[in-house]
Design an enzyme around this catalytic site. Structure first.
Site, PDB file in Angstrom:
ATOM      1  N   GLY A 107       0.814  -1.218   0.000  1.00  0.00           N
ATOM      2  CA  GLY A 107       0.000   0.000   0.000  1.00  0.00           C
ATOM      3  C   GLY A 107       0.845   1.265   0.000  1.00  0.00           C
ATOM      4  O   GLY A 107       0.387   2.317  -0.476  1.00  0.00           O
ATOM      5  N   GLU A 110       1.611   1.865  -3.509  1.00  0.00           N
ATOM      6  CA  GLU A 110       0.354   2.287  -4.149  1.00  0.00           C
ATOM      7  C   GLU A 110       0.004   3.724  -3.798  1.00  0.00           C
ATOM      8  O   GLU A 110      -0.490   4.478  -4.640  1.00  0.00           O
ATOM      9  CB  GLU A 110      -0.767   1.328  -3.742  1.00  0.00           C
ATOM     10  CG  GLU A 110      -0.567  -0.075  -4.315  1.00  0.00           C
ATOM     11  CD  GLU A 110      -1.568  -1.067  -3.754  1.00  0.00           C
ATOM     12  OE1 GLU A 110      -1.520  -1.355  -2.539  1.00  0.00           O
ATOM     13  OE2 GLU A 110      -2.412  -1.557  -4.524  1.00  0.00           O
TER      14      GLU A 110
HETATM   15  N1  CO8 Z   1       2.092  -3.681   8.949  1.00  0.00           N
HETATM   16  C1  CO8 Z   1       2.199  -3.676  10.300  1.00  0.00           C
HETATM   17  N2  CO8 Z   1       3.374  -3.546  10.951  1.00  0.00           N
HETATM   18  C2  CO8 Z   1       4.495  -3.434  10.206  1.00  0.00           C
HETATM   19  C3  CO8 Z   1       4.454  -3.444   8.794  1.00  0.00           C
HETATM   20  C4  CO8 Z   1       3.185  -3.558   8.158  1.00  0.00           C
HETATM   21  N3  CO8 Z   1       3.037  -3.518   6.828  1.00  0.00           N
HETATM   22  N4  CO8 Z   1       5.713  -3.329   8.330  1.00  0.00           N
HETATM   23  C5  CO8 Z   1       6.504  -3.258   9.412  1.00  0.00           C
HETATM   24  N5  CO8 Z   1       5.765  -3.321  10.537  1.00  0.00           N
HETATM   25  C6  CO8 Z   1       6.241  -3.308  11.928  1.00  0.00           C
HETATM   26  C7  CO8 Z   1       6.937  -4.602  12.298  1.00  0.00           C
HETATM   27  O1  CO8 Z   1       5.990  -5.569  12.652  1.00  0.00           O
HETATM   28  C8  CO8 Z   1       7.806  -4.149  13.442  1.00  0.00           C
HETATM   29  O2  CO8 Z   1       7.008  -4.030  14.597  1.00  0.00           O
HETATM   30  P1  CO8 Z   1       7.479  -4.750  15.985  1.00  0.00           P
HETATM   31  O3  CO8 Z   1       8.763  -4.061  16.335  1.00  0.00           O
HETATM   32  O4  CO8 Z   1       6.346  -4.449  16.902  1.00  0.00           O
HETATM   33  O5  CO8 Z   1       7.677  -6.195  15.653  1.00  0.00           O
HETATM   34  C9  CO8 Z   1       8.215  -2.742  13.040  1.00  0.00           C
HETATM   35  O6  CO8 Z   1       7.258  -2.299  12.072  1.00  0.00           O
HETATM   36  C10 CO8 Z   1       9.585  -2.686  12.386  1.00  0.00           C
HETATM   37  O7  CO8 Z   1       9.591  -3.617  11.317  1.00  0.00           O
HETATM   38  P2  CO8 Z   1      10.725  -4.727  11.135  1.00  0.00           P
HETATM   39  O8  CO8 Z   1      11.289  -5.121  12.451  1.00  0.00           O
HETATM   40  O9  CO8 Z   1      10.157  -5.816  10.282  1.00  0.00           O
HETATM   41  O10 CO8 Z   1      11.824  -3.869  10.344  1.00  0.00           O
HETATM   42  P3  CO8 Z   1      12.929  -4.410   9.355  1.00  0.00           P
HETATM   43  O11 CO8 Z   1      13.825  -3.254   9.082  1.00  0.00           O
HETATM   44  O12 CO8 Z   1      13.548  -5.676   9.875  1.00  0.00           O
HETATM   45  O13 CO8 Z   1      12.130  -4.831   8.001  1.00  0.00           O
HETATM   46  C11 CO8 Z   1      10.518  -4.461   6.227  1.00  0.00           C
HETATM   47  C12 CO8 Z   1      11.509  -3.830   7.247  1.00  0.00           C
HETATM   48  C13 CO8 Z   1      11.318  -5.254   5.193  1.00  0.00           C
HETATM   49  C14 CO8 Z   1       9.802  -3.316   5.531  1.00  0.00           C
HETATM   50  C15 CO8 Z   1       9.547  -5.397   6.969  1.00  0.00           C
HETATM   51  O14 CO8 Z   1       9.008  -4.679   8.079  1.00  0.00           O
HETATM   52  C16 CO8 Z   1       8.404  -5.876   6.136  1.00  0.00           C
HETATM   53  O15 CO8 Z   1       8.594  -6.769   5.316  1.00  0.00           O
HETATM   54  N6  CO8 Z   1       7.203  -5.287   6.325  1.00  0.00           N
HETATM   55  C17 CO8 Z   1       5.997  -5.739   5.644  1.00  0.00           C
HETATM   56  C18 CO8 Z   1       6.020  -5.301   4.181  1.00  0.00           C
HETATM   57  C19 CO8 Z   1       4.769  -5.795   3.481  1.00  0.00           C
HETATM   58  O16 CO8 Z   1       4.556  -6.978   3.340  1.00  0.00           O
HETATM   59  N7  CO8 Z   1       3.962  -4.851   2.999  1.00  0.00           N
HETATM   60  C20 CO8 Z   1       2.742  -5.163   2.280  1.00  0.00           C
HETATM   61  C21 CO8 Z   1       1.603  -5.216   3.202  1.00  0.00           C
HETATM   62  S1  CO8 Z   1       0.104  -5.764   2.406  1.00  0.00           S
HETATM   63  C22 CO8 Z   1      -0.502  -4.403   1.634  1.00  0.00           C
HETATM   64  O17 CO8 Z   1       0.092  -3.358   1.636  1.00  0.00           O
HETATM   65  C23 CO8 Z   1      -1.844  -4.576   0.953  1.00  0.00           C
HETATM   66  C24 CO8 Z   1      -2.189  -3.361   0.136  1.00  0.00           C
HETATM   67  C25 CO8 Z   1      -3.631  -3.312  -0.163  1.00  0.00           C
HETATM   68  C26 CO8 Z   1      -4.346  -2.271   0.582  1.00  0.00           C
HETATM   69  C27 CO8 Z   1      -3.585  -1.030   0.890  1.00  0.00           C
HETATM   70  C28 CO8 Z   1      -4.313  -0.130   1.801  1.00  0.00           C
HETATM   71  C29 CO8 Z   1      -3.477   0.982   2.298  1.00  0.00           C
END
Ligand code: CO8
Length: 256
Positions: A107, A110
């Protein structure tokens, strides 16, 4: 008072900064409500002529909030389209630029593509990783990405979920400019300020005409452009712009 974004005005530019550092600016309902409301408030303010949407150095937005989405049932999402309000961003008539540093995933990518153009820092990372969660992009990723970069590249990104860096994003046409991380925001605001000084009516017409290329067959898009072009001859700003050129002085557009 906003919970998930910061809002400020820099000159004639409205600046919206996503601010959920604990979740890498993941997009939840509150972010959607606050971003859309801020953009609409800026648009209604005659002293604001352009908007910049940005995040932090580490993340523009790491996607939809997966923790919030995980709890949703099919009934929840089908009874009340939880993403519908994002469409209101598309109705904003003043130009909107995304200034992307760090992650713009799912997102987040997007949201950047919903803006009129995207400037990225050298550290920006783009991707549509939804497939890795068993879903697909839901606010335009399959459509805007495909129109921006073509079918082969869009399929590559959507089917593999891989992340690309700023240089690749520039090469494929997903972003317009790559800038140094430490000057991304200031340079983007400077460009937005230039845009804000132009005619508000011409800016809105330019947005509608370019967007028509996304939405209409060529023959209809050309007709839409022609109508917009001719309509601008009715504006005082058109007379001022041309007079300023002939008189060798800066134009002083009134509708900005
Ligand atoms: N949602 C919720 N929490 C998140 C997300 C997310 N998308 N991304 C990161 N966080 C949180 C983590 O859970 C973490 O929280 P905690 O410390 O409580 O565990 C904190 O942010 C820091 O993240 P990381 O420890 O994972 O940080 P890294 O530097 O190790 O990794 C990344 C960074 C690579 C970005 C990793 O966080 C990641 O892969 N995030 C998810 C990315 C993803 O899959 N995005 C797609 C989501 S689906 C989507 O967007 C559907 C779109 C359709 C609708 C859109 C509407 C807006």
């Amino acid at each position: 008072m906003t919970e998930t974004i910061r809002i400020e005005t820099r000159g004639s530019v409205g600046l919206i900064t996503l601010d959920r550092p604990e979740a890498l600016n993941a997009l939840n309902d509150a972010v959607m409500r606050e971003v859309v409301a801020a953009a609409e408030t800026f648009e209604a303010d005659a002293s604001v002529g352009a908007i910049v949407i940005t995040g932090s150095d580490k993340a523009f937005a790491a996607g939809a909030d997966i923790k919030a989405m995980a709890a949703l049932t099919y009934t929840d999402v089908s009874a009340d389209d939880p993403l519908a309000d994002w469409d209101r961003l598309l109705a904003i008539r003043i130009p909107v630029i995304a200034a992307v540093s760090g992650y713009a995933l799912g997102g987040g990518c997007e949201l950047a593509m919903m803006c009129d153009t995207v400037f990225a820092s050298e550290t920006a990372k783009f991707g549509q990783p939804e497939i890795l969660l068993g879903i697909i992009p839901g606010i335009g990723g399959t459509q805007r990405l495909t129109r921006a970069v073509g079918k082969a590249v869009a399929m590559d990104l959507v089917l593999t979920g891989r992340t690309i860096d700023a240089d690749e994003a520039l090469r494929i046409g997903l972003v317009a400019r790559v800038l140094p991380a430490d000057s991304l925001l200031e340079e983007t605001i400077a460009v937005a300020e230039q845009i804000a000084q132009r005619s508000r009516l011409a800016n809105a017409a330019a947005k509608r005409a370019v967007n028509a290329a996304f939405e209409l067959p060529l023959v209809d898009g050309l007709a839409a452009e022609r109508a917009e072009f001719l309509d601008l001859f009715a504006t005082e700003d058109r007379a001022e712009g041309m007079a300023a050129f002939i008189e060798k002085r800066p134009a002083n557009f009134r509708h900005r």
